[in-house]
Design a protein around this motif. Structure first.
Motif, PDB file in Angstrom:
ATOM      1  N   VAL A  17      10.485  -6.102  -0.858  1.00  0.00           N
ATOM      2  CA  VAL A  17      10.134  -4.917   0.260  1.00  0.00           C
ATOM      3  C   VAL A  17       8.698  -4.708  -0.164  1.00  0.00           C
ATOM      4  CG1 VAL A  17      12.249  -3.365  -1.076  1.00  0.00           C
ATOM      5  CG2 VAL A  17      10.095  -4.307  -2.353  1.00  0.00           C
ATOM      6  N   VAL A  18       7.769  -3.953   1.297  1.00  0.00           N
ATOM      7  CA  VAL A  18       7.041  -4.424   0.762  1.00  0.00           C
ATOM      8  C   VAL A  18       6.558  -2.900   1.140  1.00  0.00           C
ATOM      9  CG1 VAL A  18       4.267  -5.265   1.940  1.00  0.00           C
ATOM     10  CG2 VAL A  18       6.190  -6.336   2.401  1.00  0.00           C
ATOM     11  N   VAL A  19       5.079  -2.742  -0.370  1.00  0.00           N
ATOM     12  CA  VAL A  19       4.112  -1.849  -0.527  1.00  0.00           C
ATOM     13  C   VAL A  19       2.804  -2.048  -0.271  1.00  0.00           C
ATOM     14  CG1 VAL A  19       6.148  -0.775  -2.555  1.00  0.00           C
ATOM     15  CG2 VAL A  19       4.096  -1.850  -3.345  1.00  0.00           C
ATOM     16  N   THR A  20       2.847  -0.578  -0.340  1.00  0.00           N
ATOM     17  CA  THR A  20       1.159  -0.075  -0.154  1.00  0.00           C
ATOM     18  C   THR A  20       0.417   0.119  -1.618  1.00  0.00           C
ATOM     19  OG1 THR A  20       1.334   1.931   0.078  1.00  0.00           O
ATOM     20  CG2 THR A  20       1.208   0.621   1.903  1.00  0.00           C
ATOM     21  N   VAL A  21      -0.922  -0.081  -2.205  1.00  0.00           N
ATOM     22  CA  VAL A  21      -2.212   0.587  -3.018  1.00  0.00           C
ATOM     23  C   VAL A  21      -3.263   0.572  -2.675  1.00  0.00           C
ATOM     24  CG1 VAL A  21      -3.015  -0.195  -5.618  1.00  0.00           C
ATOM     25  CG2 VAL A  21      -0.767  -1.340  -4.883  1.00  0.00           C
TER      26      VAL A  21
END
Length: 174
Positions: free
Chosen positions: A104-108
């Protein structure tokens, strides 16, 4: 997990779940590591999102916070990590293993400009593999002809940052 049937029979396979992070600063720049695999020089060099595998019992959120701290020195709270709206399956060789990952790819989103990377908590192989970093303007990633991991990062970054759900098909990266 079930391995894709068309994997090259080149190395022992390790299957795992992983998380990648699109870390964006206040200037709309994304953190990428310049990397290589010393065991496979034929792969050349590429730019890679921070991240890595989930440890036993970890959630993607736990792993995202841990990986970001270990690889960059950037400390964030779990509430600062975005939802896993980009899902993908990929395979690549690293050192003497073939990885098959459900990622999964997430943002910060950082409140200030992107800091220098602090390597103090990196694993030994990360110190060898990552030989640089850069805070890339989003437009430069999108327009770049450099090699990236994930491979479709230039194509998918803008829709991902706009909040689109992405279910990427299998990528045989190396």
């Amino acid at each position: 997990m079930v391995s894709p049937p068309d994997l090259p029979p080149d190395l022992p396979v390790i299957e795992r779940r992983a998380v990648r992070l699109v870390v964006r600063d206040v200037d709309e720049r994304v953190l990428l590591f310049h990397t290589r695999d010393p065991d496979h020089p034929r792969l050349g060099e590429w730019w890679e999102l921070p991240g890595g595998g989930l440890d036993p019992g970890e959630t993607y959120l736990d792993a995202a916070v841990r990986e970001l701290r270990e690889e960059t020195g950037i400390v964030v709270a779990p509430a600062e990590v975005g939802a896993p709206t980009w899902r993908r399956r990929a395979s690549f060789i690293h050192r003497q293993l073939r990885h098959v990952q459900d990622e999964v790819v997430v943002t910060v989103r950082l409140a200030g400009p992107g800091p220098d990377v602090d390597e103090a908590q990196r694993l030994d192989y990360e110190r060898e593999d990552y030989f640089g970093f850069r805070w890339w303007p989003v437009a430069e990633v999108v327009a770049s002809i450099d090699r990236f991991y994930p491979g479709r990062l230039p194509e998918l970054l803008t829709p991902f940052l706009a909040g689109h759900e992405i279910d990427e098909p299998f990528e045989l990266w190396s």
